[in-house]
Motif scaffolding. Structure first.
Motif, PDB file in Angstrom:
ATOM      1  N   ARG A 193       3.654  -6.138  12.648  1.00 15.21           N
ATOM      2  CA  ARG A 193       4.698  -5.445  11.886  1.00 15.21           C
ATOM      3  C   ARG A 193       4.419  -5.564  10.385  1.00 15.21           C
ATOM      4  N   TRP A 194       3.918  -6.733   9.965  1.00 13.17           N
ATOM      5  CA  TRP A 194       3.563  -6.940   8.560  1.00 13.17           C
ATOM      6  C   TRP A 194       2.556  -5.876   8.122  1.00 13.17           C
ATOM      7  N   ARG A 195       1.504  -5.690   8.916  1.00  4.04           N
ATOM      8  CA  ARG A 195       0.485  -4.676   8.579  1.00  4.04           C
ATOM      9  C   ARG A 195       1.107  -3.290   8.499  1.00  4.04           C
ATOM     10  N   TRP A 196       2.024  -2.994   9.400  1.00  2.00           N
ATOM     11  CA  TRP A 196       2.675  -1.686   9.378  1.00  2.00           C
ATOM     12  C   TRP A 196       3.566  -1.547   8.137  1.00  2.00           C
ATOM     13  N   ILE A 197       4.351  -2.584   7.843  1.00  2.00           N
ATOM     14  CA  ILE A 197       5.266  -2.542   6.700  1.00  2.00           C
ATOM     15  C   ILE A 197       4.501  -2.500   5.386  1.00  2.00           C
ATOM     16  N   ARG A 198       3.520  -3.365   5.225  1.00  2.00           N
ATOM     17  CA  ARG A 198       2.794  -3.495   3.959  1.00  2.00           C
ATOM     18  C   ARG A 198       1.633  -2.516   3.826  1.00  2.00           C
ATOM     19  N   GLY A 199       1.147  -2.029   4.954  1.00  2.00           N
ATOM     20  CA  GLY A 199       0.002  -1.127   4.887  1.00  2.00           C
ATOM     21  C   GLY A 199      -1.318  -1.858   4.774  1.00  2.00           C
ATOM     22  N   LYS A 200      -1.273  -3.196   4.840  1.00  2.00           N
ATOM     23  CA  LYS A 200      -2.490  -4.005   4.795  1.00  2.00           C
ATOM     24  C   LYS A 200      -2.211  -5.381   5.392  1.00  2.00           C
ATOM     25  N   ASP A 201      -3.269  -6.091   5.721  1.00  2.00           N
ATOM     26  CA  ASP A 201      -3.146  -7.400   6.361  1.00  2.00           C
ATOM     27  C   ASP A 201      -3.182  -8.499   5.297  1.00  2.00           C
ATOM     28  N   SER A 202      -2.053  -8.684   4.611  1.00  2.00           N
ATOM     29  CA  SER A 202      -1.988  -9.662   3.520  1.00  2.00           C
ATOM     30  C   SER A 202      -1.105 -10.859   3.856  1.00  2.00           C
ATOM     31  N   MET A 203      -0.642 -10.933   5.079  1.00  2.00           N
ATOM     32  CA  MET A 203       0.337 -11.949   5.464  1.00  2.00           C
ATOM     33  C   MET A 203      -0.156 -13.374   5.194  1.00  2.00           C
ATOM     34  N   GLU A 204      -1.358 -13.683   5.607  1.00  2.00           N
ATOM     35  CA  GLU A 204      -1.870 -15.046   5.434  1.00  2.00           C
ATOM     36  C   GLU A 204      -1.942 -15.429   3.959  1.00  2.00           C
ATOM     37  N   ALA A 231       0.813  -1.206   0.000  1.00  2.00           N
ATOM     38  CA  ALA A 231       0.000   0.000   0.000  1.00  2.00           C
ATOM     39  C   ALA A 231       0.853   1.267   0.000  1.00  2.00           C
ATOM     40  N   HIS A 232       2.146   1.156   0.304  1.00  2.00           N
ATOM     41  CA  HIS A 232       3.019   2.328   0.338  1.00  2.00           C
ATOM     42  C   HIS A 232       3.579   2.693  -1.027  1.00  2.00           C
ATOM     43  N   TRP A 233       3.533   1.770  -1.968  1.00  2.00           N
ATOM     44  CA  TRP A 233       4.130   2.023  -3.272  1.00  2.00           C
ATOM     45  C   TRP A 233       3.273   3.013  -4.035  1.00  2.00           C
TER      46      TRP A 233
END
Length: 186
Positions: free
Chosen positions: A94-105, A2-4
Motif C-alpha cells: 500500500r505504501w508503494r501505491w500511496i507514495r508511488g515509490k518504495d521508500s518505506m524502509e 511521486a504523485h505530487w
C-alpha cells in the motif's frame, strides 16, 4: 511523493525574507514549513531555523520523511523544532501505491534516528484521510500510540496532487493490518 506535481515553485521566497518576516511580527509563536517537500531544500530550511533560533518561535516542518536524513536531524538538536512525518500506511504494498515509490524502509530508518536524537515532543505523524487510506490510518494510529508518538489526521485535499484518491465519506470500522517489518525497523 511521486504523485505530487509541484517540485519547486518558480517564486520561492528567499530564506532571509522568511526570517525577516518572522522577526518583524512580534506575536509569532509557530512557523510551519510545508511543501511539496520542504526538505528537498534542507539548507534553505536550516537557514530559516537558524535565523529565528533566538526567538520563542517553534518551527514545524512537515515532511514525507525521505529527505529527513540523520545529517539534517543532527543539526536540529537543541532547537525549537517539531518534525511531522507523513505516514498513511504500514503495509509495504500500500505504501508503494500511496507514495508511488518504495521508500518505506528509508522513511522508518530516518524516523528511528529522529526518535534517538530529538525529544519525544519534537516528533509527530500526520496521516492523510481518504477512502483509500481509511483502514490504514487506524493502524498507523495504533502504531503511533504504542510508541508515544502523536498522530494527526489531515483530510485529503486534491489541489496539487496528481493521484487518484477519493475524499473521505462517513467513518467505518477499520481492520488491523500492518507490515511486521515496520516493528523491527522502528
Amino acid at each position: 511523493c511521486a504523485h505530487w506535481t509541484v517540485e519547486e515553485h518558480p517564486k520561492m521566497v528567499a530564506p532571509q525574507l522568511v526570517v525577516d518576516a518572522v522577526r518583524g511580527v512580534g506575536s509569532v509563536k509557530e512557523l510551519c514549513i510545508v511543501g511539496g517537500e520542504p526538505l528537498v531544500h534542507p539548507q534553505r530550511v536550516l537557514q530559516i531555523v537558524e535565523g529565528i533560533d533566538d526567538l520563542p518561535v517553534r518551527t514545524s516542518i512537515i515532511t514525507n520523511g525521505v529527505p529527513c536524513t540523520p545529517a539534517f536531524v543532527d543539526q536540529l538538536r537543541g532547537r525549537d523544532v517539531h518534525l511531522v512525518f507523513s505516514i498513511d500506511t504500514l503495509d509495504r504494498d500500500r505504501w508503494r501505491w500511496i507514495r508511488g515509490k518504495d521508500s518505506m524502509e528509508r522513511v522508518f530508518r530516518n524516523l528511528r534516528h529522529v526518535r534517538r536524537v530529538l525529544e519525544p515532543e519534537q516528533l509527530s505523524v500526520q496521516s492523510v484521510l481518504a477512502e483509500e487510506t481509511r483502514e490504514d490510518i487506524a493502524e498507523v494510529g495504533r502504531w503511533c500510540a504504542e510508541r508515544g508518538i502523536h498522530q494527526s489526521i489531515q483530510p485529503y485535499v486534491q489541489e496539487g496532487f496528481d493521484g487518484q484518491w477519493t475524499p473521505p465519506r462517513e467513518p467505518q470500522t477499520m481492520p488491523d493490518q500492518r507490515d511486521p517489518a515496520v516493528d523491527s525497523v522502528c
